[in-house]
Write a protein that holds these residues in place. Structure first.
Motif, PDB file in Angstrom:
ATOM      1  N   VAL A 275       0.832  -1.205   0.000  1.00 35.76           N
ATOM      2  CA  VAL A 275       0.000   0.000   0.000  1.00 35.76           C
ATOM      3  C   VAL A 275       0.869   1.257   0.000  1.00 35.76           C
ATOM      4  CG1 VAL A 275      -1.745   1.314   1.259  1.00 35.76           C
ATOM      5  CG2 VAL A 275      -1.930  -1.169   1.090  1.00 35.76           C
ATOM      6  N   ALA A 276       1.951   1.238   0.770  1.00 31.38           N
ATOM      7  CA  ALA A 276       2.846   2.398   0.821  1.00 31.38           C
ATOM      8  C   ALA A 276       3.493   2.648  -0.540  1.00 31.38           C
ATOM      9  CB  ALA A 276       3.918   2.185   1.894  1.00 31.38           C
ATOM     10  N   GLN A 277       3.857   1.592  -1.236  1.00 31.28           N
ATOM     11  CA  GLN A 277       4.440   1.745  -2.566  1.00 31.28           C
ATOM     12  C   GLN A 277       3.395   2.224  -3.571  1.00 31.28           C
ATOM     13  OE1 GLN A 277       6.329  -2.003  -3.466  1.00 31.28           O
ATOM     14  NE2 GLN A 277       8.048  -1.626  -2.087  1.00 31.28           N
ATOM     15  N   PHE A 278       2.167   1.736  -3.425  1.00 35.69           N
ATOM     16  CA  PHE A 278       1.088   2.190  -4.309  1.00 35.69           C
ATOM     17  C   PHE A 278       0.808   3.668  -4.085  1.00 35.69           C
ATOM     18  CE2 PHE A 278      -3.580   2.716  -5.033  1.00 35.69           C
ATOM     19  CZ  PHE A 278      -3.551   2.594  -6.413  1.00 35.69           C
TER      20      PHE A 278
ATOM     21  N   SER B  40       3.251   5.684  -6.019  1.00 36.31           N
ATOM     22  CA  SER B  40       2.912   5.727  -7.446  1.00 36.31           C
ATOM     23  C   SER B  40       1.795   6.725  -7.707  1.00 36.31           C
ATOM     24  CB  SER B  40       2.490   4.332  -7.924  1.00 36.31           C
ATOM     25  OG  SER B  40       3.544   3.404  -7.795  1.00 36.31           O
ATOM     26  N   CYS B  41       0.778   6.726  -6.846  1.00 40.10           N
ATOM     27  CA  CYS B  41      -0.329   7.672  -7.003  1.00 40.10           C
ATOM     28  C   CYS B  41       0.146   9.115  -6.831  1.00 40.10           C
ATOM     29  CB  CYS B  41      -1.432   7.364  -5.996  1.00 40.10           C
ATOM     30  SG  CYS B  41      -2.322   5.824  -6.290  1.00 40.10           S
ATOM     31  N   ALA B  42       1.019   9.326  -5.852  1.00 43.52           N
ATOM     32  CA  ALA B  42       1.494  10.681  -5.577  1.00 43.52           C
ATOM     33  C   ALA B  42       2.307  11.243  -6.731  1.00 43.52           C
ATOM     34  CB  ALA B  42       2.324  10.693  -4.292  1.00 43.52           C
TER      35      ALA B  42
ATOM     36  N   GLU C  37      -6.226   9.755 -14.000  1.00 42.55           N
ATOM     37  CA  GLU C  37      -7.521   9.146 -13.723  1.00 42.55           C
ATOM     38  C   GLU C  37      -7.419   7.634 -13.537  1.00 42.55           C
ATOM     39  OE1 GLU C  37     -10.265  10.247 -16.740  1.00 42.55           O
ATOM     40  OE2 GLU C  37     -10.270  12.387 -16.209  1.00 42.55           O
ATOM     41  N   GLY C  38      -6.440   7.003 -14.205  1.00 37.64           N
ATOM     42  CA  GLY C  38      -6.265   5.566 -14.062  1.00 37.64           C
ATOM     43  C   GLY C  38      -5.961   5.173 -12.630  1.00 37.64           C
ATOM     44  N   PHE C  39      -5.096   5.937 -11.953  1.00 35.87           N
ATOM     45  CA  PHE C  39      -4.787   5.655 -10.546  1.00 35.87           C
ATOM     46  C   PHE C  39      -5.997   5.925  -9.655  1.00 35.87           C
ATOM     47  CE2 PHE C  39      -0.190   6.091 -11.694  1.00 35.87           C
ATOM     48  CZ  PHE C  39       0.205   4.857 -11.229  1.00 35.87           C
ATOM     49  N   GLN C  40      -6.742   6.975  -9.958  1.00 32.59           N
ATOM     50  CA  GLN C  40      -7.911   7.287  -9.139  1.00 32.59           C
ATOM     51  C   GLN C  40      -8.977   6.201  -9.254  1.00 32.59           C
ATOM     52  OE1 GLN C  40      -7.817   9.786  -6.938  1.00 32.59           O
ATOM     53  NE2 GLN C  40      -5.719  10.027  -7.712  1.00 32.59           N
TER      54      GLN C  40
ATOM     55  N   ASP D 144       1.276   5.842   4.862  1.00 33.67           N
ATOM     56  CA  ASP D 144       2.685   5.457   4.713  1.00 33.67           C
ATOM     57  C   ASP D 144       3.071   5.541   3.236  1.00 33.67           C
ATOM     58  OD1 ASP D 144       2.817   4.950   7.403  1.00 33.67           O
ATOM     59  OD2 ASP D 144       2.456   2.790   7.194  1.00 33.67           O
ATOM     60  N   ILE D 145       4.341   5.787   2.970  1.00 31.62           N
ATOM     61  CA  ILE D 145       4.800   5.901   1.589  1.00 31.62           C
ATOM     62  C   ILE D 145       6.211   5.311   1.476  1.00 31.62           C
ATOM     63  CG2 ILE D 145       5.752   8.248   1.860  1.00 31.62           C
ATOM     64  CD1 ILE D 145       4.497   8.761  -0.996  1.00 31.62           C
ATOM     65  N   GLU D 146       6.425   4.509   0.439  1.00 24.91           N
ATOM     66  CA  GLU D 146       7.721   3.878   0.204  1.00 24.91           C
ATOM     67  C   GLU D 146       7.967   3.796  -1.300  1.00 24.91           C
ATOM     68  OE1 GLU D 146       8.446   0.085   2.008  1.00 24.91           O
ATOM     69  OE2 GLU D 146       7.244   0.563   3.784  1.00 24.91           O
ATOM     70  N   ASP D 147       9.233   3.836  -1.670  1.00 26.03           N
ATOM     71  CA  ASP D 147       9.607   3.585  -3.062  1.00 26.03           C
ATOM     72  C   ASP D 147       9.561   2.087  -3.334  1.00 26.03           C
ATOM     73  OD1 ASP D 147      10.070   6.229  -3.847  1.00 26.03           O
ATOM     74  OD2 ASP D 147      12.107   6.188  -3.023  1.00 26.03           O
ATOM     75  N   ALA D 148       9.268   1.733  -4.580  1.00 29.35           N
ATOM     76  CA  ALA D 148       9.292   0.321  -4.971  1.00 29.35           C
ATOM     77  C   ALA D 148      10.712  -0.208  -4.856  1.00 29.35           C
ATOM     78  CB  ALA D 148       8.781   0.157  -6.401  1.00 29.35           C
ATOM     79  N   GLY D 149      10.828  -1.456  -4.428  1.00 32.08           N
ATOM     80  CA  GLY D 149      12.160  -2.039  -4.268  1.00 32.08           C
ATOM     81  C   GLY D 149      12.060  -3.535  -4.102  1.00 32.08           C
ATOM     82  N   GLN D 150      12.549  -4.042  -2.981  1.00 29.09           N
ATOM     83  CA  GLN D 150      12.541  -5.479  -2.731  1.00 29.09           C
ATOM     84  C   GLN D 150      11.578  -5.822  -1.595  1.00 29.09           C
ATOM     85  OE1 GLN D 150      16.794  -6.221  -2.134  1.00 29.09           O
ATOM     86  NE2 GLN D 150      16.896  -7.121  -4.169  1.00 29.09           N
TER      87      GLN D 150
END
Length: 291
Positions: free
Chosen positions: A184-187, A190-192, A198-201, A222-228
Motif C-alpha cells: 500500500v505504501a508503494q502504491f 505511485s499515485c502521488a 484518472e487511471g490511478f484514481q 505510509d509511503i515507500e519507493d518500490a524495491g525489494q
C-alpha cells in the motif's frame, strides 16, 4: 567539483549537444528550402532554429553558447520539436539546461518489446517473474509465477487487487500482513507521482471498495519507493518457500515494471523451485500454468 565548475561543465555539454543535434536536421526535414550548394552547414542554421522555435535569434545563440540565461520548459519543448529530439534527448536537454526533466515516455519504436520481455521472464525460470503496467495490470507472467504465486487467467489480472482479494494467494502467504503495509505504501508513492492520473484514481476507488484492509492501510498514509519485498509462501507440494521480489523499470518502457523473484537461502527454496518446474513437479502442481 564545485557548483560553479559543475554549471560550467553543464553549459559546455549543452552547447555541444545543441550544435550536434542542429547539424543532424536538414532544412527539408524542418520544412525549409534546402538552399542547394549555397549552404555551408550540413544542418540548420542557428537563425533558422530560432525562427522555427519562435524565440529570438540572439537568445537562441546565447543558449547554444552555454550562457547563463533563464529558460522555460515551453521554450525548451519548442527547441526540442524543431531539432526532432527523441524523448531521451528531450529529457537530456532539460537536465543540461538545469530544469527538472519531464516524465519518461515510451518511444514509438519501443512499444513492441513484448517478445523480448517474454524471453526475459521465461529465461528467469524456474523462478517466478511477471511484468506489470503502470496500473499494476499483469501484462505477462512465466510458468513459475503460475505454479508458485497462483497467477492464473481467472484472476482479475491486476496484481494489487489480487494481492488483497485472491484467497488462494492469501491462504499460502505467511508474510501477507507485513507485506500488505509495504504494498500500500508503494502504491501511494505511485499515485502521488501522478496526482491527476484518472487511471490511478479509478484503481484506488476499486481497491477501497474491494478490500476494507486496503482502505484501512491507505488511511495510514505510509509511503515507500518500490524495491525489494521478502515473501514467505506455504506451497501445497513443497512446503515453505522464501523468495525476494525485486521491482525493476525498463528505461525504454517506463510504463512497465518487471518483478523478478529470487530464492533466498532458507528452506532449500532454489531446489524446490527447480523441482516444481520439472516435468514431475508440473504434473503435481495444483495451479494451471500461463498459456
Amino acid at each position: 567539483m564545485t557548483e560553479d565548475v559543475l554549471r560550467s561543465h553543464r553549459r559546455r555539454e549543452l552547447r555541444d549537444f545543441l550544435m550536434s543535434r542542429r547539424a543532424k536536421v536538414s532544412p527539408g526535414q524542418a520544412g525549409l528550402p534546402d538552399g542547394g550548394a549555397r549552404r555551408r552547414t550540413p544542418g540548420l542554421r542557428r537563425e533558422e532554429v530560432a525562427v522555427l522555435a519562435g524565440v529570438g535569434a540572439s537568445w537562441y545563440q546565447w543558449l547554444e553558447q552555454g550562457r547563463d540565461i533563464s529558460v522555460s520548459p515551453q521554450v525548451l519543448d519548442s527547441v526540442a520539436r524543431v531539432l526532432l529530439l527523441s524523448g531521451a534527448e528531450r529529457r537530456h536537454l532539460y537536465v543540461l539546461a538545469g530544469l527538472n526533466p519531464p516524465a519518461p515516455e515510451t518511444a514509438p519504436e519501443n512499444r513492441d518489446m513484448c517478445d523480448g520481455l517474454r524471453r526475459l521472464i521465461d529465461t528467469w525460470m524456474p523462478y517466478p517473474a511477471h511484468i506489470m503496467d503502470a496500473y499494476y495490470n499483469c501484462v505477462m507472467y512465466n510458468d513459475a509465477a503460475a505454479m508458485v504465486l497462483g497467477m492464473r487467467p481467472e484472476n482479475t489480472q491486476n496484481c494489487i487487487v489480487d494481492f488483497f482479494t485472491d484467497p488462494l494467494y492469501r491462504g499460502q502467504s505467511r508474510s501477507w500482513e507485513t507485506n500488505a503495509r509495504t504494498v500500500v505504501a508503494q502504491f501511494r508513492a505511485s499515485c502521488a507521482a501522478a496526482p491527476d492520473d484518472e487511471g490511478f484514481q479509478e484503481l484506488l476507488a476499486r481497491l477501497k471498495e474491494a478490500s476494507t484492509e486496503f482502505a484501512g492501510l491507505w488511511e495510514e498514509r505510509d509511503i515507500e519507493d518500490a524495491g525489494q519485498i521478502r515473501k514467505e509462501l506455504d506451497h501445497p507440494l513443497v512446503g515453505l518457500l522464501s523468495v525476494e521480489s525485486t521491482a525493476m523499470k525498463v528505461p525504454a518502457r517506463p510504463d512497465l515494471t518487471i518483478v523478478l523473484h529470487t530464492p533466498l537461502p532458507e528452506a532449500n527454496t532454489a531446489a524446490k523451485l527447480e523441482w516444481l518446474a520439472s516435468p514431475e513437479g508440473r504434473r503435481g502442481s495444483m495451479y494451471p500454468v500461463a498459456g
